[in-house]
Design an enzyme around this catalytic site. Structure first.
Site, PDB file in Angstrom:
ATOM      1  N   CYS A   1      -5.879-123.537 -41.304  1.00 13.63           N
ATOM      2  CA  CYS A   1      -4.713-123.883 -40.969  1.00 13.63           C
ATOM      3  C   CYS A   1      -4.079-125.395 -41.259  1.00 13.63           C
ATOM      4  CB  CYS A   1      -4.520-124.171 -39.324  1.00 13.63           C
ATOM      5  SG  CYS A   1      -4.962-122.939 -38.444  1.00 13.63           S
TER       6      CYS A   1
ATOM      7  N   ARG B   1      -4.491-122.695 -46.796  1.00 14.06           N
ATOM      8  CA  ARG B   1      -5.274-123.006 -45.800  1.00 14.06           C
ATOM      9  C   ARG B   1      -5.131-121.904 -44.540  1.00 14.06           C
ATOM     10  NH1 ARG B   1      -7.109-128.420 -45.717  1.00 14.06           N
ATOM     11  NH2 ARG B   1      -7.684-128.080 -43.406  1.00 14.06           N
TER      12      ARG B   1
ATOM     13  N   TRP C   1      -4.098-119.979 -39.602  1.00 15.34           N
ATOM     14  CA  TRP C   1      -5.380-118.925 -39.918  1.00 15.34           C
ATOM     15  C   TRP C   1      -5.877-119.017 -38.713  1.00 15.34           C
ATOM     16  CZ3 TRP C   1     -10.544-118.388 -39.426  1.00 15.34           C
ATOM     17  CH2 TRP C   1     -11.332-117.533 -40.131  1.00 15.34           C
TER      18      TRP C   1
ATOM     19  N   ASN D   1      -4.787-127.885 -35.881  1.00 10.77           N
ATOM     20  CA  ASN D   1      -5.736-127.314 -37.027  1.00 10.77           C
ATOM     21  C   ASN D   1      -7.322-127.617 -36.219  1.00 10.77           C
ATOM     22  OD1 ASN D   1      -7.106-128.444 -39.989  1.00 10.77           O
ATOM     23  ND2 ASN D   1      -7.383-126.573 -39.163  1.00 10.77           N
ATOM     24  N   GLY D   2      -7.830-126.389 -35.950  1.00  9.22           N
ATOM     25  CA  GLY D   2      -9.287-126.629 -35.481  1.00  9.22           C
ATOM     26  C   GLY D   2      -9.442-125.826 -34.333  1.00  9.22           C
TER      27      GLY D   2
ATOM     28  N   GLU E   1     -21.737-114.272 -57.787  1.00  9.69           N
ATOM     29  CA  GLU E   1     -20.528-114.969 -57.807  1.00  9.69           C
ATOM     30  C   GLU E   1     -19.294-113.971 -58.399  1.00  9.69           C
ATOM     31  OE1 GLU E   1     -18.847-117.528 -56.723  1.00  9.69           O
ATOM     32  OE2 GLU E   1     -16.987-117.566 -57.758  1.00  9.69           O
TER      33      GLU E   1
ATOM     34  N   LYS F   1     -16.258-112.717 -56.173  1.00  7.88           N
ATOM     35  CA  LYS F   1     -14.697-112.827 -56.610  1.00  7.88           C
ATOM     36  C   LYS F   1     -14.099-111.423 -56.524  1.00  7.88           C
ATOM     37  CE  LYS F   1     -14.341-116.140 -56.833  1.00  7.88           C
ATOM     38  NZ  LYS F   1     -14.453-117.214 -56.446  1.00  7.88           N
TER      39      LYS F   1
ATOM     40  N   GLU G   1     -13.323-110.683 -52.839  1.00 11.82           N
ATOM     41  CA  GLU G   1     -12.369-111.623 -52.255  1.00 11.82           C
ATOM     42  C   GLU G   1     -10.884-111.242 -52.627  1.00 11.82           C
ATOM     43  OE1 GLU G   1     -13.946-116.146 -51.876  1.00 11.82           O
ATOM     44  OE2 GLU G   1     -13.624-115.198 -54.031  1.00 11.82           O
TER      45      GLU G   1
ATOM     46  N   HIS H   1     -35.278-101.252 -56.183  1.00 12.54           N
ATOM     47  CA  HIS H   1     -35.862-101.412 -54.822  1.00 12.54           C
ATOM     48  C   HIS H   1     -34.614-100.855 -53.896  1.00 12.54           C
ATOM     49  CE1 HIS H   1     -39.473-102.847 -56.279  1.00 12.54           C
ATOM     50  NE2 HIS H   1     -39.003-103.871 -56.799  1.00 12.54           N
TER      51      HIS H   1
ATOM     52  N   LYS I   1      -8.877-121.219 -47.646  1.00 14.89           N
ATOM     53  CA  LYS I   1      -9.619-121.960 -48.854  1.00 14.89           C
ATOM     54  C   LYS I   1     -10.286-123.224 -48.120  1.00 14.89           C
ATOM     55  CE  LYS I   1      -9.427-123.846 -53.310  1.00 14.89           C
ATOM     56  NZ  LYS I   1     -10.391-122.905 -53.709  1.00 14.89           N
TER      57      LYS I   1
END
Ligand code: G6P
Length: 613
Positions: free
Chosen positions: A2, A27, A74, A100-101, A486, A490, A493, A509, A608
């Site tokens: 947020c 955010r 968010w 925010n939180g 990574e 990417k 995401e 395996h 983010k």
């Protein structure tokens, strides 16, 4: 998560708040809202969706007022609809809050308030907070400043909040604990935001509110700051170094593309002043007094999340390979809850772009309690992790705004490499000639990345062939195993294609069962490292019909005969090769996502800066 923005002064608040919210959209972008105070009324405008949806909605509404608060959300508690969007009102409509939180004990607080007759419209923890402030303010007959302070002594959780009050057009109250908050100090005006980006075009003077502090912000007065336990504090004004250019797209169609192309420059900035041009001696000023501690440490425990955790894995390989220091890499969220063994002689190193990730911060707090030495590698100057740690090094990547991390990752690897090479040199675990060889390679990385970036069109054409795939497998070994992780992250995401990263040899395996004619496999097969072994893994894939995209060293012949598509990268020292092999994977994900119509800068459900657990 947020983003919050607030303004009080002589200017019209609405345009400042909207512009600020757009800068903070990384955010969260589930819903957005503003509350504007004019004369005696509070006008609240909110919408589900992005800040641009709020703007369209507000186009023919009253947006007057010289004081206001804004929020981009968010969602944590309650679905991302208009009702749950911030700001939230108190029951009597006299107060409004942005938050925010997470308020962890909101449920019990809500029940107690309901018993007193409070009625709630939304499913949010934030609405509970503002009702509680209203309740205490009325009960104690005190100022808003005091009511907020009393309430914050009752809540458990994390918050950055701003509260406005009907009829009070010259001041508001802000507070923080666990979520960031910056106050911009102008001439007869103040700005409040989750980071400095909404503030820099108006003032360079900022005060970072500390955890557990609360501020009364009156446009005609000095900042009035105290702790929630009522101890007066003197504000310390910092001067911002951030430039406006660095937070704009600069001609690129997205922040992500801009940030991918910025990597040579970000790496130069991260290396700047850290390698003596004549002696090639490495100096990392931030950890200078802790070098011996690192060398003598029993272990380095790296704690991080997401992409930063992948950088941590590369750090592990570098530290163990070059400086022979034992390293463990932990997901911060697991580490903090699994009763880990931490000794006084351990160095706990947090890696974080934002410097605000809640789990990484909590992992550090735990390590602090156990007496370990705390280090940080962060990108955002002045963020919470650098302020909590004993020492550390910044990455100097410049602001990273695209939600999917790119240049922060490469610059984290640069700092880790500098640390590992420095310690190896100091400890004598590498020869002088090896030291100079690696430094030479390090200094060549930016121009080698420039060369890879020129292959953008080739990578776009490959992306075209695979844009409709539903699954991807990424394989790598040694230093390039974390790059496979990574690369897969990417793609997941930003394109919403399921992708898995795997150590190439582990494929047999399990994941090998997935391989058929439709399965694209991206394999990192550079010359150094375990090249022959990777070639064998490629043959295993080929034998089962998989479609192969290989990242190879320039001039490679063997893999070229086996793979369907090859992207060449320049040769380098194995330990630095992730800096090169990762670039084509970033571009591949970017193009596939774009071709699938995805918003690469704001992928769904992500944010983010993850300031909640
Ligand atoms: C979020 C971001 C990722 C990032 C992770 C850790 O999930 O979307 O890009 O890697 O948080 O963030 P940090 O700021 O601690 O590096």
């Amino acid at each position: 998560m947020c983003g919050i923005v607030a303004y009080v002064g002589e200017q019209k608040a609405y345009p400042i708040i909207i512009k600020g919210l757009q800068r903070l959209e990384y955010r969260g972008y589930d819903s957005a809202g503003v509350a504007l105070l004019e004369n005696k009324s509070i006008e609240i405008l909110k919408q589900a969706g992005k800040v641009s949806d709020l703007e369209s909605y507000a186009a023919n509404k009253n947006t007057n007022g010289h004081i206001g608060i804004g929020h981009t959300r968010w969602a944590t508690h309650g679905v991302p609809n208009e009702i749950n969007a911030h700001p939230h009102n108190s029951g009597d409509g006299k107060l409004a809050i942005i938050h925010n939180g997470i308020i962890e004990n909101y449920d019990s607080l809500k029940k107690a308030l309901q018993e007193k007759g409070h009625q709630f419209e939304s499913d949010t923890d934030t609405e509970v907070l503002i009702h509680l402030i209203e309740d205490i303010k009325n009960h104690e007959n005190c100022s808003l400043f005091e009511a907020v302070r009393l309430v914050l002594n009752e809540v458990i959780g994390a918050y950055a909040i701003v509260v406005i009050e009907k009829g009070t057009t010259d001041e508001f109250i802000a507070a923080r604990k666990g979520s960031p908050l910056v106050i911009g100090v102008g001439e007869g005006e103040y700005f409040v935001a989750s980071d400095a980006s909404p503030i820099i075009e108006y003032t360079r003077n900022v005060v970072y509110l500390e955890d557990g502090e609360i501020a009364r912000i009156n446009k005609s007065e000095e900042l009035d700051i105290k702790t929630i336990s009522n101890v007066k504090k003197t504000p310390y004004i910092h001067e911002l170094e951030l430039s406006l250019d660095s937070i704009e797209k600069g001609g690129f169609s997205s922040f992500m593309l801009k940030e991918i192309f910025e990597q040579p420059k970000s790496i130069i900035d991260t290396l700047r002043g850290r390698i003596n041009p004549t002696t090639k001696e490495i100096t990392l000023g931030g950890i200078l007094n802790y070098e011996q501690k690192i060398i003598n440490a029993d272990r380095i425990i790296i704690v991080a999340c997401g992409t930063s955790w992948h950088a941590g894995l590369i750090g592990e390989y570098l530290f163990e390979d070059l400086s022979r220091i034992s390293v463990e890499v932990e997901y911060a969220s697991e580490f903090r809850y699994r009763n880990p063994i931490i000794n006084k002689n351990d160095v706990v190193l947090a890696i974080s772009q934002s410097g605000e990730t809640a789990d990484s911060l909590a992992a550090l707090e735990l390590a602090k309690e156990k007496g370990a030495t705390l280090l940080g590698i962060c990108n955002v100057v002045g963020s919470s992790i650098p302020r909590l740690t004993h020492a550390g090094s910044y990455t100097h990547a410049g602001p990273e705004i695209g939600v999917a991390s790119t240049k922060a990752f490469t610059t984290q690897i640069i700092v880790l490499a500098l640390m590992a090479i420095k310690m190896a040199h100091k400890k004598g675990t590498i020869t002088i000639s090896k030291y100079h060889e690696i430094i030479t390679e390090l200094e060549l990385i930016p121009e080698k990345i420039e060369k890879i970036l020129k292959k953008n069109d080739q990578i776009e054409k490959i992306a075209e062939k695979f844009k409709n795939a539903t699954n991807f497998l990424y394989l790598g070994r040694g230093y390039n195993f974390p790059v496979a992780l990574e690369g897969a992250l990417k793609l997941k995401e930003i394109s919403y294609i399921h992708a898995e990263g795997y150590p190439a040899a582990e494929m047999k395996h399990g994941p090998i069962a997935l391989i058929d004619d439709n399965m694209p496999i991206v394999v990192i097969a550079t010359k150094k490292g375990n090249y022959d072994k990777v070639v064998s893994n490629i043959q295993e894939v080929k034998a089962r019909g998989g479609r192969l995209i290989a990242i190879v060293t320039e001039g490679d012949k063997t893999v070229k005969e086996l793979a369907d598509y090859c992207i060449e990268v320049p040769d380098s020292f194995d330990g630095l090769s992730p800096l090169l092999t990762n670039i084509p994977l970033q571009l591949l994900s970017y193009h596939i996502a774009l071709m699938r119509g995805c918003n690469v800068d704001m992928p769904r459900n992500l944010a983010k800066s993850v300031t909640v657990e």
